[in-house]
Structures are given as C-alpha cells and as structure tokens.
Design a protein around this motif. Sequence first.
Motif, mmCIF file in Angstrom:
data_model
loop_
_atom_site.group_PDB
_atom_site.id
_atom_site.type_symbol
_atom_site.label_atom_id
_atom_site.label_comp_id
_atom_site.label_asym_id
_atom_site.label_seq_id
_atom_site.Cartn_x
_atom_site.Cartn_y
_atom_site.Cartn_z
ATOM 1 N N PHE A 42 35.983 38.695 37.677
ATOM 2 C CA PHE A 42 34.808 38.003 37.151
ATOM 3 C C PHE A 42 34.388 38.578 35.801
ATOM 4 O O PHE A 42 33.946 37.835 34.914
ATOM 5 N N GLU A 43 34.491 39.900 35.632
ATOM 6 C CA GLU A 43 34.160 40.504 34.345
ATOM 7 C C GLU A 43 35.079 39.975 33.249
ATOM 8 O O GLU A 43 34.626 39.645 32.149
ATOM 9 N N GLU A 44 36.371 39.874 33.535
ATOM 10 C CA GLU A 44 37.325 39.357 32.556
ATOM 11 C C GLU A 44 37.044 37.897 32.220
ATOM 12 O O GLU A 44 37.079 37.494 31.052
ATOM 13 N N GLU A 45 36.739 37.097 33.248
ATOM 14 C CA GLU A 45 36.452 35.682 33.019
ATOM 15 C C GLU A 45 35.174 35.511 32.210
ATOM 16 O O GLU A 45 35.114 34.674 31.305
ATOM 17 N N MET A 46 34.142 36.295 32.517
ATOM 18 C CA MET A 46 32.883 36.202 31.778
ATOM 19 C C MET A 46 33.088 36.625 30.329
ATOM 20 O O MET A 46 32.539 36.017 29.414
ATOM 21 N N GLN A 47 33.892 37.671 30.115
ATOM 22 C CA GLN A 47 34.189 38.116 28.749
ATOM 23 C C GLN A 47 34.917 37.020 27.981
ATOM 24 O O GLN A 47 34.643 36.784 26.812
ATOM 25 N N MET A 76 31.568 44.051 23.940
ATOM 26 C CA MET A 76 30.391 44.131 24.780
ATOM 27 C C MET A 76 30.837 44.164 26.243
ATOM 28 O O MET A 76 31.587 43.323 26.699
ATOM 29 N N LYS A 77 30.368 45.140 26.965
ATOM 30 C CA LYS A 77 30.713 45.302 28.381
ATOM 31 C C LYS A 77 29.774 44.451 29.231
ATOM 32 O O LYS A 77 28.563 44.500 29.067
ATOM 33 N N ILE A 78 30.343 43.679 30.120
ATOM 34 C CA ILE A 78 29.561 42.819 31.003
ATOM 35 C C ILE A 78 29.487 43.474 32.369
ATOM 36 O O ILE A 78 30.510 43.835 32.950
ATOM 37 N N ASP A 79 28.266 43.632 32.877
ATOM 38 C CA ASP A 79 28.043 44.255 34.178
ATOM 39 C C ASP A 79 27.853 43.154 35.229
ATOM 40 O O ASP A 79 26.759 42.659 35.443
ATOM 41 N N ILE A 80 28.945 42.757 35.854
ATOM 42 C CA ILE A 80 28.912 41.678 36.849
ATOM 43 C C ILE A 80 28.052 42.063 38.046
ATOM 44 O O ILE A 80 27.361 41.221 38.618
ATOM 45 N N ARG A 81 28.058 43.318 38.431
ATOM 46 C CA ARG A 81 27.226 43.755 39.571
ATOM 47 C C ARG A 81 25.757 43.490 39.275
ATOM 48 O O ARG A 81 25.019 43.024 40.137
ATOM 49 N N GLU A 107 31.357 32.614 21.219
ATOM 50 C CA GLU A 107 31.165 33.265 19.920
ATOM 51 C C GLU A 107 32.004 32.611 18.826
ATOM 52 O O GLU A 107 31.634 32.639 17.658
ATOM 53 N N HIS A 108 33.115 31.985 19.181
ATOM 54 C CA HIS A 108 33.995 31.364 18.194
ATOM 55 C C HIS A 108 33.717 29.873 17.982
ATOM 56 O O HIS A 108 34.443 29.222 17.231
#
Length: 89
Positions: free
Chosen positions: A24-29, A1-6, A36-37
């Motif tokens: 921030f995208e990497e950290e949110m992912q 799932m792609k997270i759109d930080i903007r 999820e785990h």
Amino acid sequence: MKIDIRHIAKLSKLSIPEDQIERFEEEMQAILSMVEHLPELEGSAIAVDTENTMELREDTVIPSASREDMLLNAPQVAAGCIVMPKVVE
C-alpha cells in the motif's frame, strides 16, 4: 516523501494486514508521484468548451397511470397511500 500507511489507516479507521503495508505504501507513493506530474491548468482552461456545446433534450410530459389505477395493485391502502411494513426500529 515517506508515506505512513499505518497512520493513514488509523485516521481512516481501516484495518490493513501487516503483510500488505509495504504494498500500500508503494501504491500510494506511485499515486502521489503521478499527481505531482499532472500539468498545471492556466486560467479558463477548465471552463466549458464553447466549441462543443451540449444540446439537452426538451422535457415533455407523458401521461402515465392514474393514482387510482396504481392503488388498485397495492396489497394494502390507507388514506390514498400504499401501506408498507415498518423496516426501521
């Protein structure tokens, strides 16, 4: 799932520098992956542990200084209350 930080930043009215967006995208992912785990909790697994009960201390009334004694230390008193300068317009 792609997270759109903007988009998240826009919705939350945050200003994130362009050079920080990818981090921030990497950290949110990573956070979402961790959530999820997490294991599923079944039934009453989140209830109070009856084997480990908390004992609360008993409330006791302890005498303190009287109102008159406290008002003696106040710089200005009116109608039995301490007068404070106005701080909000």
